[in-house]
Design a protein around this motif. Sequence first.
Motif, PDB file in Angstrom:
ATOM      1  N   LEU A 402       0.844  -1.202   0.000  1.00  0.00           N
ATOM      2  CA  LEU A 402       0.000   0.000   0.000  1.00  0.00           C
ATOM      3  C   LEU A 402       0.880   1.253   0.000  1.00  0.00           C
ATOM      4  CD1 LEU A 402      -2.781  -0.913   2.595  1.00  0.00           C
ATOM      5  CD2 LEU A 402      -3.001  -0.841   0.109  1.00  0.00           C
ATOM      6  N   PRO A 403       0.460   2.289  -0.701  1.00  0.00           N
ATOM      7  CA  PRO A 403       1.277   3.520  -0.743  1.00  0.00           C
ATOM      8  C   PRO A 403       1.406   4.146   0.634  1.00  0.00           C
ATOM      9  CG  PRO A 403      -0.912   3.918  -1.646  1.00  0.00           C
ATOM     10  CD  PRO A 403      -0.796   2.433  -1.459  1.00  0.00           C
ATOM     11  N   GLN A 404       2.598   4.627   0.923  1.00  0.00           N
ATOM     12  CA  GLN A 404       2.823   5.267   2.220  1.00  0.00           C
ATOM     13  C   GLN A 404       2.301   6.702   2.207  1.00  0.00           C
ATOM     14  OE1 GLN A 404       7.024   5.040   3.030  1.00  0.00           O
ATOM     15  NE2 GLN A 404       6.813   3.064   4.067  1.00  0.00           N
ATOM     16  N   PRO A 405       1.650   7.126   3.291  1.00  0.00           N
ATOM     17  CA  PRO A 405       1.243   8.537   3.383  1.00  0.00           C
ATOM     18  C   PRO A 405       2.474   9.435   3.267  1.00  0.00           C
ATOM     19  CG  PRO A 405       0.185   7.225   5.087  1.00  0.00           C
ATOM     20  CD  PRO A 405       1.206   6.351   4.456  1.00  0.00           C
ATOM     21  N   PRO A 406       2.333  10.635   2.693  1.00  0.00           N
ATOM     22  CA  PRO A 406       3.510  11.432   2.328  1.00  0.00           C
ATOM     23  C   PRO A 406       4.189  12.198   3.457  1.00  0.00           C
ATOM     24  CG  PRO A 406       1.500  12.549   1.657  1.00  0.00           C
ATOM     25  CD  PRO A 406       1.084  11.227   2.199  1.00  0.00           C
ATOM     26  N   VAL A 407       3.482  12.500   4.558  1.00  0.00           N
ATOM     27  CA  VAL A 407       4.029  13.408   5.574  1.00  0.00           C
ATOM     28  C   VAL A 407       4.320  12.631   6.854  1.00  0.00           C
ATOM     29  CG1 VAL A 407       3.679  15.523   6.885  1.00  0.00           C
ATOM     30  CG2 VAL A 407       2.685  15.297   4.588  1.00  0.00           C
ATOM     31  N   VAL A 446       1.283  10.349   7.668  1.00  0.00           N
ATOM     32  CA  VAL A 446      -0.141  10.640   7.495  1.00  0.00           C
ATOM     33  C   VAL A 446      -0.349  11.454   6.216  1.00  0.00           C
ATOM     34  CG1 VAL A 446      -0.621  10.600   9.972  1.00  0.00           C
ATOM     35  CG2 VAL A 446       0.020  12.761   8.864  1.00  0.00           C
ATOM     36  N   PRO A 447      -1.592  11.502   5.712  1.00  0.00           N
ATOM     37  CA  PRO A 447      -1.901  12.361   4.564  1.00  0.00           C
ATOM     38  C   PRO A 447      -1.735  13.835   4.913  1.00  0.00           C
ATOM     39  CG  PRO A 447      -3.612  10.705   4.907  1.00  0.00           C
ATOM     40  CD  PRO A 447      -2.729  10.667   6.105  1.00  0.00           C
ATOM     41  N   ALA A 451      -2.085  15.931   8.461  1.00  0.00           N
ATOM     42  CA  ALA A 451      -0.866  16.574   8.987  1.00  0.00           C
ATOM     43  C   ALA A 451      -1.147  18.024   9.361  1.00  0.00           C
ATOM     44  CB  ALA A 451       0.251  16.483   7.954  1.00  0.00           C
ATOM     45  N   ALA A 452      -1.956  18.710   8.557  1.00  0.00           N
ATOM     46  CA  ALA A 452      -2.292  20.104   8.865  1.00  0.00           C
ATOM     47  C   ALA A 452      -3.102  20.209  10.151  1.00  0.00           C
ATOM     48  CB  ALA A 452      -3.079  20.704   7.690  1.00  0.00           C
ATOM     49  N   VAL A 453      -3.994  19.225  10.385  1.00  0.00           N
ATOM     50  CA  VAL A 453      -4.806  19.229  11.608  1.00  0.00           C
ATOM     51  C   VAL A 453      -3.923  18.958  12.824  1.00  0.00           C
ATOM     52  CG1 VAL A 453      -6.692  18.071  12.821  1.00  0.00           C
ATOM     53  CG2 VAL A 453      -6.870  18.524  10.354  1.00  0.00           C
ATOM     54  N   LEU A 454      -2.900  18.115  12.656  1.00  0.00           N
ATOM     55  CA  LEU A 454      -2.041  17.723  13.782  1.00  0.00           C
ATOM     56  C   LEU A 454      -0.917  18.724  14.066  1.00  0.00           C
ATOM     57  CD1 LEU A 454      -1.672  13.909  12.952  1.00  0.00           C
ATOM     58  CD2 LEU A 454      -2.962  14.878  14.860  1.00  0.00           C
ATOM     59  N   GLU A 455      -0.753  19.684  13.182  1.00  0.00           N
ATOM     60  CA  GLU A 455       0.404  20.606  13.307  1.00  0.00           C
ATOM     61  C   GLU A 455       0.465  21.316  14.662  1.00  0.00           C
ATOM     62  OE1 GLU A 455       2.563  24.195  10.768  1.00  0.00           O
ATOM     63  OE2 GLU A 455       0.653  23.323  10.086  1.00  0.00           O
ATOM     64  N   PRO A 456      -0.655  21.728  15.281  1.00  0.00           N
ATOM     65  CA  PRO A 456      -0.552  22.420  16.583  1.00  0.00           C
ATOM     66  C   PRO A 456       0.039  21.535  17.693  1.00  0.00           C
ATOM     67  CG  PRO A 456      -2.676  22.845  15.563  1.00  0.00           C
ATOM     68  CD  PRO A 456      -2.024  21.777  14.750  1.00  0.00           C
ATOM     69  N   TYR A 457       0.024  20.222  17.478  1.00  0.00           N
ATOM     70  CA  TYR A 457       0.494  19.316  18.508  1.00  0.00           C
ATOM     71  C   TYR A 457       1.885  18.753  18.187  1.00  0.00           C
ATOM     72  CZ  TYR A 457      -4.540  19.489  19.178  1.00  0.00           C
ATOM     73  OH  TYR A 457      -5.827  19.918  19.327  1.00  0.00           O
ATOM     74  N   ALA A 458       2.561  19.379  17.237  1.00  0.00           N
ATOM     75  CA  ALA A 458       3.885  18.867  16.840  1.00  0.00           C
ATOM     76  C   ALA A 458       4.870  19.026  17.990  1.00  0.00           C
ATOM     77  CB  ALA A 458       4.369  19.606  15.602  1.00  0.00           C
ATOM     78  N   VAL A 459       5.724  18.017  18.137  1.00  0.00           N
ATOM     79  CA  VAL A 459       6.765  18.034  19.165  1.00  0.00           C
ATOM     80  C   VAL A 459       7.979  18.728  18.592  1.00  0.00           C
ATOM     81  CG1 VAL A 459       8.273  16.629  20.608  1.00  0.00           C
ATOM     82  CG2 VAL A 459       5.877  15.930  20.216  1.00  0.00           C
TER      83      VAL A 459
END
Length: 462
Positions: A402-407, A446-447, A451-459
């Motif tokens: 399966l294709p890997q998500p890009p980010v 992740v797609p 990734a844009a939704v998760l950006e505020p929680y980036a370590v």
Amino acid sequence: MDDDATTGDFDLDDRHSLRRVAGLSTELEDITEVEYRRLRLERVVLVGVWPGGSFVDAENSLAELAALAETAGSQVLEGLVQRRLKPDPATFIGSGKVQELRDVVLTTGADTVVVDGELSASQLRNLEDKVGIKVVDRTMVILDIFAQHAKSREGKAQVELAQLEYLSQRLRGWGASLSRQAGGRAGGAGGGVGTRGPGETKLETDRRRIRTRMAKLRRDLAGMRTARDTKRAGRRRNAVPAVSIAGYTNAGKSSLLNRLTGAGVLVEDALFATLDPTVRRAQTSEGRVYTLADTVGFVRHLPHELVESFRSTLEEVADADLVVHVVDGSHPDPEGQLSAVRAVLADIGAGGVREIVAVNKADAADPLVVARLLRNEPHAVVVSARTGEGIDKLRSVIENELPQPPVEVDVLVPYQHGELVARVHTVGEVLSIEHEAAGTRVRARVPERLAAVLEPYAVATQ
């Protein structure tokens, strides 16, 4: 009916509830007008041309034609193969062999001759005039099977369009009941040599009616295609990987789909048993969601009209991220099946999609043939949809391909937003996960939308 019966079981019972009965005509009584009749396939003699190569290839082709004829509801009485470099333009098999064919027809009591090839209108007319019974070709038999098995509104429209496309090129008068041309008074008030007679006028009327019907079917199919494209776009927007199951007819695609997903679709030991594509949801061992789509089966010399009419359906394969190419390991010529399917895939623009070859029916296949296929197809898995052999290995190979998500992301998600972690599991590829005091630490691919939704929680990286 068993309480655990599937949709496929109900479909199979429905199909078996109405069968053609030998000796009863399915042909329209009034055949005095232009040939627009249902096929009568009851007691048939098969005839083919062997242009060269191995005689085994000719036998395999005629055996496949016999299976097609039987699937269409006929009883095969005899099969003949004529050796010649190319088909005869007048009678396909040559004038010298037509009388021999006529003798076989009289001896067996056949009511139909089925030719292993595509005949022109003149070849059909010449053969029928000489053998004295109805003649149909391979394309007409395949179209008849599709007409019997089409179930959905889209499938029925696609088959009817293919039938009309084929028929429009072969309209002709039946016997001497319609004159094609007439002169003098027969030509009408104006008279004259070569003017239109009633037969030619009738042909033009039928052509116009067929063109009108084809235009309506194309409009209807365009609307259905829009709905299919909308669903497909939704899956792409949500970054759901798509896997298509393709392969030769009766190779076991539907059985394999049932094994992989529990779809419960119709399974029958017959050619082109299922025509309507079935899309089912599946999950990897880590919970990532992907779709599995069963597609219409292919066959050698698949009529061009069918490929065109089913193009929107076949685009499920062209738009897939991965193709599971199912081949019947117990078939006399599995390599020929692979080549025939790949030719159609290339024709619809799916030749470049990544492919896994699933050698099915391992329980009935010759081990030497299976070993040969594995040697020639390095990206192959041996399975048996009937016994379950190799299914887990096939699932694992599909997951890995399966294709890997890009980010790639490294985030710390607060516990109150646990739905985001669930989305990562569903549409992403989890690399590591840890539960800390402040929340869930997740490293994953992740797609882009997620990734844009998760950006505020980036370590923050050190």
